[in-house]
Design a protein around this motif. Structure first.
Motif, PDB file in Angstrom:
ATOM      1  N   LEU A  79     -24.012   6.981  -2.210  1.00  0.00           N
ATOM      2  CA  LEU A  79     -22.305   6.964  -1.907  1.00  0.00           C
ATOM      3  C   LEU A  79     -21.854   8.388  -1.388  1.00  0.00           C
ATOM      4  O   LEU A  79     -21.179   8.513  -0.448  1.00  0.00           O
ATOM      5  CB  LEU A  79     -21.522   6.526  -3.017  1.00  0.00           C
ATOM      6  N   ARG A  83     -20.291   8.946   2.191  1.00  0.00           N
ATOM      7  CA  ARG A  83     -18.982   9.663   2.473  1.00  0.00           C
ATOM      8  C   ARG A  83     -19.079  11.116   3.295  1.00  0.00           C
ATOM      9  O   ARG A  83     -18.013  11.233   3.972  1.00  0.00           O
ATOM     10  CB  ARG A  83     -18.196  10.051   1.071  1.00  0.00           C
ATOM     11  N   HIS A  96     -19.125   2.484   6.371  1.00  0.00           N
ATOM     12  CA  HIS A  96     -18.171   2.100   5.305  1.00  0.00           C
ATOM     13  C   HIS A  96     -18.710   0.799   4.608  1.00  0.00           C
ATOM     14  O   HIS A  96     -18.521   0.699   3.448  1.00  0.00           O
ATOM     15  CB  HIS A  96     -16.822   1.554   5.978  1.00  0.00           C
ATOM     16  N   ASN A  97     -19.501  -0.118   5.369  1.00  0.00           N
ATOM     17  CA  ASN A  97     -20.232  -1.311   4.701  1.00  0.00           C
ATOM     18  C   ASN A  97     -21.390  -0.575   3.717  1.00  0.00           C
ATOM     19  O   ASN A  97     -21.345  -1.446   2.691  1.00  0.00           O
ATOM     20  CB  ASN A  97     -20.558  -2.091   5.780  1.00  0.00           C
ATOM     21  N   ALA A  99     -21.367   2.021   2.344  1.00  0.00           N
ATOM     22  CA  ALA A  99     -20.880   2.634   1.195  1.00  0.00           C
ATOM     23  C   ALA A  99     -20.384   1.593   0.226  1.00  0.00           C
ATOM     24  O   ALA A  99     -20.079   1.719  -1.063  1.00  0.00           O
ATOM     25  CB  ALA A  99     -19.479   3.741   1.455  1.00  0.00           C
ATOM     26  N   SER A 100     -19.578   0.574   0.784  1.00  0.00           N
ATOM     27  CA  SER A 100     -19.284  -0.590  -0.039  1.00  0.00           C
ATOM     28  C   SER A 100     -20.341  -1.273  -0.853  1.00  0.00           C
ATOM     29  O   SER A 100     -20.248  -1.573  -1.866  1.00  0.00           O
ATOM     30  CB  SER A 100     -18.396  -1.559   0.576  1.00  0.00           C
ATOM     31  N   LEU A 103     -20.818   0.918  -3.726  1.00  0.00           N
ATOM     32  CA  LEU A 103     -19.789   0.585  -4.712  1.00  0.00           C
ATOM     33  C   LEU A 103     -19.944  -0.554  -5.501  1.00  0.00           C
ATOM     34  O   LEU A 103     -19.656  -0.824  -6.873  1.00  0.00           O
ATOM     35  CB  LEU A 103     -18.228   0.780  -4.204  1.00  0.00           C
ATOM     36  N   GLU A 111     -12.927  -1.516  -5.341  1.00  0.00           N
ATOM     37  CA  GLU A 111     -13.067  -0.319  -4.481  1.00  0.00           C
ATOM     38  C   GLU A 111     -14.191  -0.838  -3.368  1.00  0.00           C
ATOM     39  O   GLU A 111     -13.883  -0.449  -2.291  1.00  0.00           O
ATOM     40  CB  GLU A 111     -13.713   0.740  -5.281  1.00  0.00           C
ATOM     41  N   GLU A 114     -12.309  -2.993  -0.898  1.00  0.00           N
ATOM     42  CA  GLU A 114     -11.586  -2.115   0.049  1.00  0.00           C
ATOM     43  C   GLU A 114     -12.110  -1.279   0.972  1.00  0.00           C
ATOM     44  O   GLU A 114     -11.809  -1.395   2.438  1.00  0.00           O
ATOM     45  CB  GLU A 114     -10.584  -0.978  -0.888  1.00  0.00           C
ATOM     46  N   GLU A 115     -13.393  -0.757   0.655  1.00  0.00           N
ATOM     47  CA  GLU A 115     -14.153  -0.001   1.578  1.00  0.00           C
ATOM     48  C   GLU A 115     -14.871  -1.079   2.721  1.00  0.00           C
ATOM     49  O   GLU A 115     -14.956  -0.593   3.653  1.00  0.00           O
ATOM     50  CB  GLU A 115     -15.329   0.714   0.874  1.00  0.00           C
ATOM     51  N   LYS A 118     -12.786  -1.785   5.636  1.00  0.00           N
ATOM     52  CA  LYS A 118     -12.662  -0.662   6.380  1.00  0.00           C
ATOM     53  C   LYS A 118     -13.821  -0.579   7.642  1.00  0.00           C
ATOM     54  O   LYS A 118     -13.664  -0.133   8.728  1.00  0.00           O
ATOM     55  CB  LYS A 118     -12.740   0.814   5.942  1.00  0.00           C
ATOM     56  N   GLN A 125     -20.959  -7.345   5.666  1.00  0.00           N
ATOM     57  CA  GLN A 125     -19.635  -7.048   5.104  1.00  0.00           C
ATOM     58  C   GLN A 125     -19.140  -8.530   4.467  1.00  0.00           C
ATOM     59  O   GLN A 125     -18.513  -8.523   3.508  1.00  0.00           O
ATOM     60  CB  GLN A 125     -18.704  -6.725   6.389  1.00  0.00           C
TER      61      GLN A 125
END
Length: 186
Positions: A79, A83, A96-97, A99-100, A103, A111, A114-115, A118, A125
């Motif tokens: 992560l 970032r 973003h996907n 990173a999600s 998370l 979180e 939400e990520e 984006k 996703q």
């Protein structure tokens, strides 16, 4: 020990290294070898060395480093790298996907949701949002995302897992049986 058998001579090695068209084959890099063997620890060491040796973060190096951290189970480190990639100019929004996903595996479902929103719309996703909606007990979002699932293997397995987690064992079993009958390699 016969030296000629233990270590081939240069000429015989040169002949073996040539393809059928007379061109030399490219040597397999240490990183590729580590990835093929799923030796993510070795790959991480190589990538970190390369990263610190250059004193500049190379985008491709960071992408592979995040990939290796994720597959090694170090989701927090992956992560951080994603970032860092997202902070760079002209960053690819698909990070973003990714990173999600980190998370999500860290148990930060709100979180992760939400990520994921984006990032660009893609099957990854959709699956992340599907699992987050289930874990957050959001029935409306679960049904909305359920409609977006496709016929891909990963989507079907995600659907089966949600059926199982919700106690719909027969639906989950039916999906698994159908998948196994179509894909004997599993």
């Amino acid at each position: 020990m016969i030296l000629s058998k233990a270590r081939p001579s240069v000429s015989s090695q040169g002949e073996r290294a040539r393809s059928s068209h007379g061109q030399r084959k490219a040597p397999v890099s240490a990183l590729n070898r580590c990835l093929e063997l799923r030796d993510y620890t070795g790959a991480i060491v190589l990538l970190q060395f390369k990263r610190h040796e250059a004193n500049l973060p190379h985008k491709m190096t960071l992408e592979w480093l995040a990939y290796c951290h994720f597959h090694h189970g170090e989701h927090d480190k992956a992560l951080d790298v994603y970032r860092e990639l997202l902070e760079s100019p002209n960053a690819d929004i698909v990070f973003h996907n990714y990173a999600s996903a980190c998370l999500f595996y860290m148990g930060l479902y709100q979180e992760a949701q939400e990520e994921a929103l984006k990032g660009p719309e893609c099957p990854l996703q959709t699956r992340i949002l599907f699992h987050c909606a289930h874990l957050l007990n959001d029935e409306e979002k679960l049904m909305n995302v359920h409609d977006k699932l496709g016929d891909q293997t990963e989507d079907m397995l995600s659907l089966a897992s949600i059926h199982y987690l919700r106690g719909h064992y027969q639906e989950a079993t039916d999906i698994y049986k159908q998948h196994l009958s179509e894909n004997r390699s599993y």
